[in-house]
Motif scaffolding. Structure first.
Motif, PDB file in Angstrom:
ATOM      1  N   VAL B 319      38.136 -38.550  44.689  1.00 47.82           N
ATOM      2  CA  VAL B 319      38.331 -37.440  45.629  1.00 47.82           C
ATOM      3  C   VAL B 319      38.379 -38.023  47.044  1.00 47.82           C
ATOM      4  O   VAL B 319      37.696 -39.004  47.341  1.00 47.82           O
ATOM      5  N   MET B 320      39.252 -37.449  47.866  1.00 46.68           N
ATOM      6  CA  MET B 320      39.335 -37.872  49.259  1.00 46.68           C
ATOM      7  C   MET B 320      39.263 -36.603  50.106  1.00 46.68           C
ATOM      8  O   MET B 320      40.095 -35.712  49.952  1.00 46.68           O
ATOM      9  N   TYR B 321      38.253 -36.505  50.935  1.00 46.85           N
ATOM     10  CA  TYR B 321      38.125 -35.302  51.757  1.00 46.85           C
ATOM     11  C   TYR B 321      37.436 -35.642  53.065  1.00 46.85           C
ATOM     12  O   TYR B 321      36.737 -36.650  53.181  1.00 46.85           O
ATOM     13  N   GLY B 322      37.664 -34.784  54.052  1.00 45.97           N
ATOM     14  CA  GLY B 322      37.057 -34.987  55.356  1.00 45.97           C
ATOM     15  C   GLY B 322      38.029 -34.560  56.440  1.00 45.97           C
ATOM     16  O   GLY B 322      39.005 -33.843  56.177  1.00 45.97           O
ATOM     17  N   THR B 323      37.753 -35.035  57.654  1.00 42.51           N
ATOM     18  CA  THR B 323      38.688 -34.787  58.747  1.00 42.51           C
ATOM     19  C   THR B 323      39.918 -35.659  58.509  1.00 42.51           C
ATOM     20  O   THR B 323      39.867 -36.598  57.703  1.00 42.51           O
ATOM     21  N   PRO B 324      41.014 -35.367  59.230  1.00 48.94           N
ATOM     22  CA  PRO B 324      42.215 -36.192  59.030  1.00 48.94           C
ATOM     23  C   PRO B 324      41.932 -37.683  59.221  1.00 48.94           C
ATOM     24  O   PRO B 324      42.418 -38.502  58.419  1.00 48.94           O
ATOM     25  N   ASP B 325      41.128 -38.034  60.207  1.00 49.59           N
ATOM     26  CA  ASP B 325      40.822 -39.455  60.422  1.00 49.59           C
ATOM     27  C   ASP B 325      40.038 -40.030  59.255  1.00 49.59           C
ATOM     28  O   ASP B 325      40.269 -41.153  58.816  1.00 49.59           O
ATOM     29  N   GLN B 326      39.088 -39.234  58.765  1.00 46.81           N
ATOM     30  CA  GLN B 326      38.281 -39.709  57.631  1.00 46.81           C
ATOM     31  C   GLN B 326      39.137 -39.913  56.383  1.00 46.81           C
ATOM     32  O   GLN B 326      38.991 -40.924  55.681  1.00 46.81           O
ATOM     33  N   VAL B 327      40.012 -38.975  56.111  1.00 47.93           N
ATOM     34  CA  VAL B 327      40.846 -39.097  54.907  1.00 47.93           C
ATOM     35  C   VAL B 327      41.816 -40.272  55.057  1.00 47.93           C
ATOM     36  O   VAL B 327      42.025 -41.038  54.107  1.00 47.93           O
TER      37      VAL B 327
END
Lengths: 245, 389
Positions: B319-327
């Motif tokens: 899974v990949m989630y977070g703010t755009p920078d985090q992802v």
């Protein structure tokens, strides 16, 4: 092809079921071997037998076994066969029954007499394992293999057997539509033995199968499911001895 | 790096999951309300169009007899998208060619969609997941052979432009094969295949120049599979084409907590129940895997994954989630861990995740995250050589 031979007495061809791993450890075979020399081939993909790609079902296996019978020079011997083994035995007998003295088929697969919507064989591959156990065994505890202490090689045999059974019986499911049209060719004395509580293939299906072989007898074993020889070995052997004399 | 939007088109409006033993294969269709279904179908296509507008490519798949996937005929979805979208590439991943049993019909459907979309099609072929053999009644012990025989026949049909030919294989017999139309892309659309463990299949895909895709696997496994792909790619001296693709669940939001909430909704997919007998039909998995199973050591990938927490799944790259920078950082990390890859297949909608959130997820990813990863180098033969060394 792996062929086991053991026991002493007049030879008998024994074609095991899809549960051959259980059968080979059973007291039933040990008891039978006291009075008979048992010749037990393992179908391609079962036990340690190779499975060539061209073998797609009991019809192919029947020809391989007929070659084996010829090679071993077997003549006038009884054939005792169970479930998948009985399906193969019937496929052999419709091609050539000259080597058979008596044919004993228990919980035989291979023939569907019902219509397209009828369930002659309960679907063991879409059903919960516990349900399948309950269909196949009067006492489901008996069907649960004890896997503890088994080596990887022994487990691989169980896995191969499971896989190869599906290879041969997935579709058409547990039967060959051509077989029932050919059963009249079997002229040797035949006995069908069925577990009275077989919920996988009911005794009624077994009787309908038996009626397609001229003169075939049918007998059922109380308190037994699809593998009456494993659940009631004594009663089963008594029925066999009564028939073979 | 190419990013692809994907939804499996779920039907989540079911009785509580803990009251059901399975939502695949045998869940009665009385639980499907056609009016809700109609809304969902139309909504899901709207979301594909949003993805197209936002600059993403699009992927569709199909499953049968399951509430997890209303897309039971992916070529129909492709046909709709071929007309209703105008920009993005369209990937079907894939045609269950072993289960459909009619490779020539598939060759025709794909050629037609490729023409309608003016060459935007990427054609995947899949063996099909275990539980699919029940709906198709395909012998589970022969699906690999059926897959490859089918691919061979389709490729031959697409590339034969002269005399009709006859074909007599193990599974398909056809006479006077002469597929109309020809695909728009010549000699034919790119071919993709999928895999999760069979390294031989990976090598075979690489040798043929096919794209290799894998879904929801931990990065260690993906690194192994992609490594095998690149190794075989070099060994066969393939001139180019091909590539690798990975699918995680993806959710992007303005804040991490919002993203985590979205991801938890997507995890509906991982919690979908399937009865034991559907997960491992006899002969689908190799004997060695079943020996492990008999010892109690083998579990399907989703089983293994879903028993772990969200943090673990994020660490694994599933899974990949977070703010755009985090992802973007998570994609780059995964890229480095697996020796690079070419296609990010994103399951961005699942379960009850509603239209508003799905659209926001798509738009924010496309606007803020995609530009940060778009220029990640493709795993060209040169890069593959470096990775192998």
């Amino acid at each position: 092809m792996e062929v086991e031979r053991f026991g002493s007495g007049a030879p008998m061809l024994v074609l095991l079921s899809e549960e051959s791993a259980l059968e080979l450890e059973s007291p039933f075979l040990a008891e039978l071997a006291k009075t008979r020399e048992l010749i037990i081939p393992q179908p391609p993909g079962f036990g340690r037998s190779e499975r060539p790609d061209w073998v797609s079902g009991p019809d192919d296996i029947a020809y391989m076994y007929l070659d084996l019978v010829e090679r071993l020079g077997l003549k006038n011997i009884p054939v005792l066969a169970f479930s998948l083994g009985a399906y193969i035995a019937a496929q052999m007998a419709v091609k050539d029954d000259a080597f058979i003295s008596q044919l004993i088929l228990a919980g035989a697969l291979g023939v569907k007499t019902g219509g397209p919507f009828d369930r002659d064989f309960m679907d063991i591959w879409t059903s919960l394992p516990e349900k399948v156990m309950a269909w196949k065994w009067a006492d489901p505890g008996k069907g649960r293999p004890d896997l503890s202490g088994k080596t990887d090689e022994e487990l691989a045999i169980i896995a191969r057997n499971t896989e190869s059974f599906a290879r041969y019986c997935w579709e058409p499911y547990m039967h060959d539509p051509k077989l029932k049209r050919r059963l009249h060719r079997i002229r040797v004395p035949a006995l069908f033995v069925w577990g009275a509580q077989d919920g996988f293939v009911t005794p009624a299906c077994g009787k309908a199968y038996a009626e397609l072989i001229p003169g075939a007898k049918f007998t059922s074993i109380a308190d037994a499911g699809h593998y009456p020889h494993l659940e009631q070995p004594r009663a089963f052997l008594a029925a066999v001895h009564a028939f073979t004399g | 790096m190419q990013a692809w939007y994907f939804t499996e088109m779920p039907y989540p409006h079911l009785p509580p999951m803990d009251t059901l033993s399975t939502i695949r294969v045998s869940l009665p269709v009385k639980h499907f309300d056609p009016r809700i279904g109609a809304d969902l179908y139309n909504r899901y296509f709207d979301e594909y169009m949003i993805a197209d507008d936002a600059g993403l490519d699009m992927m569709v798949n199909e499953h049968h007899q399951t509430a997890t996937c209303l897309d039971v005929a992916a070529p129909l979805s492709l046909a709709i998208l071929a007309r209703q979208t105008s920009r993005g590439r369209l990937c079907i991943l894939g045609n269950p060619i072993a289960n459909r049993g009619d490779p020539i019909r598939i060759a025709e459907e794909m050629a037609m969609v490729d023409c309608i979309s003016r060459g935007r099609l990427e054609t995947g072929f899949v063996r099909g997941v275990p539980y699919e053999v029940f709906a198709a009644n395909t012998n589970p012990t022969r699906t690999v052979e059926r897959l490859w025989e089918g691919i061979d026949l389709v490729q031959k049909a697409w590339t034969s432009h002269g005399e009709p030919f006859n074909f007599e294989g193990d599974f398909t017999h056809r006479r006077a094969v002469n597929v109309w139309p020809r695909p728009y892309q010549q000699p034919h659309p790119p071919i993709w295949v999928t895999g999760s463990s069979d390294v031989d299949a990976v090598r075979r895909a690489a040798a043929r120049g096919f794209v290799f895709a894998t879904f929801l696997q931990p990065y260690t496994r993906v690194a192994e599979l992609f490594g095998a792909y690149r190794g075989a790619y070099q060994l066969n001296g393939q001139p180019g084409g091909g590539g690798t693709a990975f699918m995680p669940l993806v959710y992007v939001a303005d804040t991490e907590s919002e993203a985590e909430a979205g991801m938890k909704e997507l995890l509906w997919y991982m919690q979908a129940k399937t009865e034991a007998q559907y997960r491992n039909p006899p002969g689908y998995a190799p004997v060695e895997a079943n020996v492990q199973g008999l010892k109690g050591a083998f579990a399907g990938r989703t089983d293994a994954m879903r028993s772990q927490g969200l943090e673990f799944q994020r660490e694994q790259g599933v899974v990949m989630y977070g703010t755009p920078d985090q992802v973007a950082a998570q994609v780059k990390r995964f890229y480095d861990l697996v020796g690079g890859f070419d296609h990010l297949l994103m399951m961005m909608q699942a379960g009850f995740l509603d239209h508003q959130k799905t659209a926001a997820n798509i738009r924010l990813f496309a606007k803020e995250c995609y530009p940060q990863i778009r220029d990640l180098a493709r795993t060209s033969p040169l890069a593959a050589k470096a990775a192998a060394e």
